[in-house]
Design an enzyme around this catalytic site. Sequence first.
Site, PDB file in Angstrom:
ATOM      1  N   ASN A   1     -40.457  -9.743 -44.603  1.00 36.11           N
ATOM      2  CA  ASN A   1     -40.255 -10.406 -43.301  1.00 36.11           C
ATOM      3  C   ASN A   1     -38.774 -10.666 -43.163  1.00 36.11           C
ATOM      4  OD1 ASN A   1     -42.966 -10.591 -42.968  1.00 36.11           O
ATOM      5  ND2 ASN A   1     -43.074 -12.828 -43.123  1.00 36.11           N
ATOM      6  N   GLY A   2     -38.266 -10.536 -41.938  1.00 40.72           N
ATOM      7  CA  GLY A   2     -36.849 -10.841 -41.713  1.00 40.72           C
ATOM      8  C   GLY A   2     -36.101  -9.593 -41.290  1.00 40.72           C
TER       9      GLY A   2
ATOM     10  N   ARG B   1     -49.747 -15.749 -35.557  1.00 44.46           N
ATOM     11  CA  ARG B   1     -48.294 -15.731 -35.454  1.00 44.46           C
ATOM     12  C   ARG B   1     -47.801 -14.568 -34.591  1.00 44.46           C
ATOM     13  NH1 ARG B   1     -45.679 -18.580 -39.866  1.00 44.46           N
ATOM     14  NH2 ARG B   1     -43.903 -17.235 -39.544  1.00 44.46           N
TER      15      ARG B   1
ATOM     16  N   GLU C   1     -43.018 -25.995 -17.635  1.00 44.56           N
ATOM     17  CA  GLU C   1     -43.948 -25.754 -18.740  1.00 44.56           C
ATOM     18  C   GLU C   1     -45.233 -25.088 -18.228  1.00 44.56           C
ATOM     19  OE1 GLU C   1     -44.101 -25.405 -21.690  1.00 44.56           O
ATOM     20  OE2 GLU C   1     -46.191 -25.687 -22.226  1.00 44.56           O
TER      21      GLU C   1
ATOM     22  N   GLU D   1     -47.367 -16.633 -19.789  1.00 46.08           N
ATOM     23  CA  GLU D   1     -47.460 -16.039 -21.131  1.00 46.08           C
ATOM     24  C   GLU D   1     -48.868 -15.590 -21.497  1.00 46.08           C
ATOM     25  OE1 GLU D   1     -46.519 -18.319 -24.738  1.00 46.08           O
ATOM     26  OE2 GLU D   1     -46.974 -20.142 -23.670  1.00 46.08           O
TER      27      GLU D   1
ATOM     28  N   HIS E   1     -34.002 -23.202  -0.591  1.00 44.99           N
ATOM     29  CA  HIS E   1     -32.642 -22.654  -0.709  1.00 44.99           C
ATOM     30  C   HIS E   1     -32.674 -21.197  -1.146  1.00 44.99           C
ATOM     31  CE1 HIS E   1     -30.843 -26.491   0.176  1.00 44.99           C
ATOM     32  NE2 HIS E   1     -31.724 -27.052  -0.641  1.00 44.99           N
TER      33      HIS E   1
ATOM     34  N   LYS F   1     -46.218 -16.475 -32.559  1.00 47.66           N
ATOM     35  CA  LYS F   1     -46.293 -17.929 -32.618  1.00 47.66           C
ATOM     36  C   LYS F   1     -44.995 -18.520 -33.131  1.00 47.66           C
ATOM     37  CE  LYS F   1     -48.382 -21.899 -32.348  1.00 47.66           C
ATOM     38  NZ  LYS F   1     -48.480 -22.433 -30.974  1.00 47.66           N
TER      39      LYS F   1
ATOM     40  N   CYS G   1     -43.790 -11.697 -38.212  1.00 47.95           N
ATOM     41  CA  CYS G   1     -44.412 -10.990 -39.328  1.00 47.95           C
ATOM     42  C   CYS G   1     -45.067 -11.975 -40.290  1.00 47.95           C
ATOM     43  CB  CYS G   1     -43.363 -10.214 -40.099  1.00 47.95           C
ATOM     44  SG  CYS G   1     -42.447  -9.078 -39.086  1.00 47.95           S
TER      45      CYS G   1
ATOM     46  N   LYS H   1     -46.771 -21.402 -19.308  1.00 46.52           N
ATOM     47  CA  LYS H   1     -48.119 -21.248 -19.867  1.00 46.52           C
ATOM     48  C   LYS H   1     -48.896 -20.188 -19.109  1.00 46.52           C
ATOM     49  CE  LYS H   1     -47.933 -22.833 -22.608  1.00 46.52           C
ATOM     50  NZ  LYS H   1     -47.219 -23.540 -23.616  1.00 46.52           N
TER      51      LYS H   1
ATOM     52  N   TRP I   1     -44.367  -7.486 -36.856  1.00 47.42           N
ATOM     53  CA  TRP I   1     -43.954  -7.587 -35.445  1.00 47.42           C
ATOM     54  C   TRP I   1     -42.694  -6.751 -35.363  1.00 47.42           C
ATOM     55  CZ3 TRP I   1     -40.044  -9.496 -32.215  1.00 47.42           C
ATOM     56  CH2 TRP I   1     -40.435  -9.779 -30.899  1.00 47.42           C
TER      57      TRP I   1
END
Length: 598
Positions: free
Chosen positions: A101-102, A27, A475, A482, A498, A593, A2, A479, A75
């Site tokens: 926010n929170g 974000r 990594e 996402e 395996h 973000k 948020c 990438k 968000w």
Amino acid sequence: MCGIVGYIGKLKATDVILNGLKKLEYRGYDSCGISFLNEENYKYVTYKTPGRVDHLINSYDYKMNNFIGIGHTRWATHGKPNQVNSHPHSSASERFIVVHNGVIDNYKELTARYLQGFSFISETDTEVIADLIENFAKTMSTEEAIRKTLSLLEGSYALLVMDKEKNDTIYAAKNKSPLLIGSSDKGVTFGSDLMALVGNSDYYYLIEDKTFIVAQKNGKTTFQAYDIIGKSVKLQQHKMDLADNEIDKGGYEHFMLKEISEQPAVIRRIISKYLINGILEVSEKTKNLFKNKKRIYILAAGTSMHAGFIGRFYFENLAKIPTEVFIASEFAYNPPLLEKDALFVLISQSGETADLRTCLVNVKKMGYEVLTITNVITSTLAREADHALEIYAGPEIAVASTKAYVAQVTVLAILAYVLSEEKPFDLAFELSRLSVAMEAIIDKKEYIEKLVEKKLKKRNCFYIGRGIDYYTSLEAALKLKEISYIQTEGFAAGELKHGTIALIEKDVPVIAIISQKAINHNTRNNIQEVRARGATTIIIATEALSDSADDIILSDVHEFLSPLLTVIPTQLIAYYKAKELKLDIDKPRNLAKSVTVE
Ligand code: M6R
């Protein structure tokens, strides 16, 4: 996650707020809204919408003069991302307007205790805050009512409050969630991120937890900070050294491509920041943290955790300190048996990741020292650790981390190198050479775009590698998944057979990374195994280890630094695949973000 922006002063508040909300889009959010005072009729206006800030801008009328307002990008945590649940929220009588926010952990208990008879429009915990203030304001001043509410809240919050009976004031408070104040002779701006203050603030101030702020326009706009019992406190002033052009796309189609392209310059900037009299150095304070430490515990999430894996390789191979890496969200509630003489190293681009903050609080309680490695030196994790090291990547706007990852790995290499007794090679020189090799592969980006079109055709994909190439595979896979939403896994090349090799069928892409001489042969055997089962392979190799048929051949760099180079084609692969699929590259779905909730 948020985002919050508030403004009071001489400028048109809606311009400042909407512009600030645009800057916070990176974000991640799924709905947004704004409330402000229409100066022409002295009535408050609230506009809210699911979706993007552009929709908020284009759907409503902002022609009226206004000097005070608050805005939010949400968000979703409590309730769906729809118009009703978006912020700002009003109290029952609509006297108080709040953005938050929170997460308030005890909002249900507070509702039961203080808000019997109140009915709620939204499913959010924020509406409860607005109603609590209203409830207490029946018998108290606005400031007292807000402070009383704050004293009851458990959880995290960055809050802005407007009272319709006080048209010249914005109230603000924070606990655990970030909130900053910007000031100039044009007014006072609040933002949950420094970015929101850029362009209209000459100075900024960090707000400590449990601080309460009152910003007032009385001729000039000023603000005053108080602690929770109402005692006036002084906030430290910082000069704003970010300009608007540092957070724009600079001619690139996407922030992600801009940030990938900046990586050679980031390496050179880091060298210059850590080079003292021609020698790579870190401060005595940093070095002292490592004294007599028998073990390092690295805690991080996502991409930063992958940087941590490479960091472990550096700490063990250069500094000779046994090191372990943990997923922050797991460590927070399931810590292992810990060594007594240990140092915790927290790695976080944003410095605000909630899972890490929980770890920080826990390990500090256990008496451990903490070093934070971050891109945001003013962040919560930087301020609350014993010490912080800056990675100097510059603002990273794309949700998918690229240059911050490279900067984290570089700073970890420098740190381990400084701590090593024998300096087995000249790191500053090797890093400069690396930056040239990075430029060479970035220059070949059109070739990578074509390779992606030709070879990456399935909805699933595998990256394989061994040793540090395996960490790069992790990594690289993150990438690609996402931003392109293609299911991708990173595997230790030898582990495929395996079990996972059962998934290999005709045309499934397998991308192999080869930069370590000792295991070149083994990885190539694994490539043959998947080819024999129909996989389409892409081989990324450094020149000395390459075969003429390999797809992406990179210049040779010191083997220790190869993860900083091999990751670049994988970033470009992810970028071009997402571009081919016409996806929202800089703001992938469901992601934020800065992940400020656990
Ligand atoms: O700000 P942080 O480095 O603490 O963030 C950790 C992760 O959320 C972050 O690295 C995430 O995995 C990125 N979106 C990956 O590109």
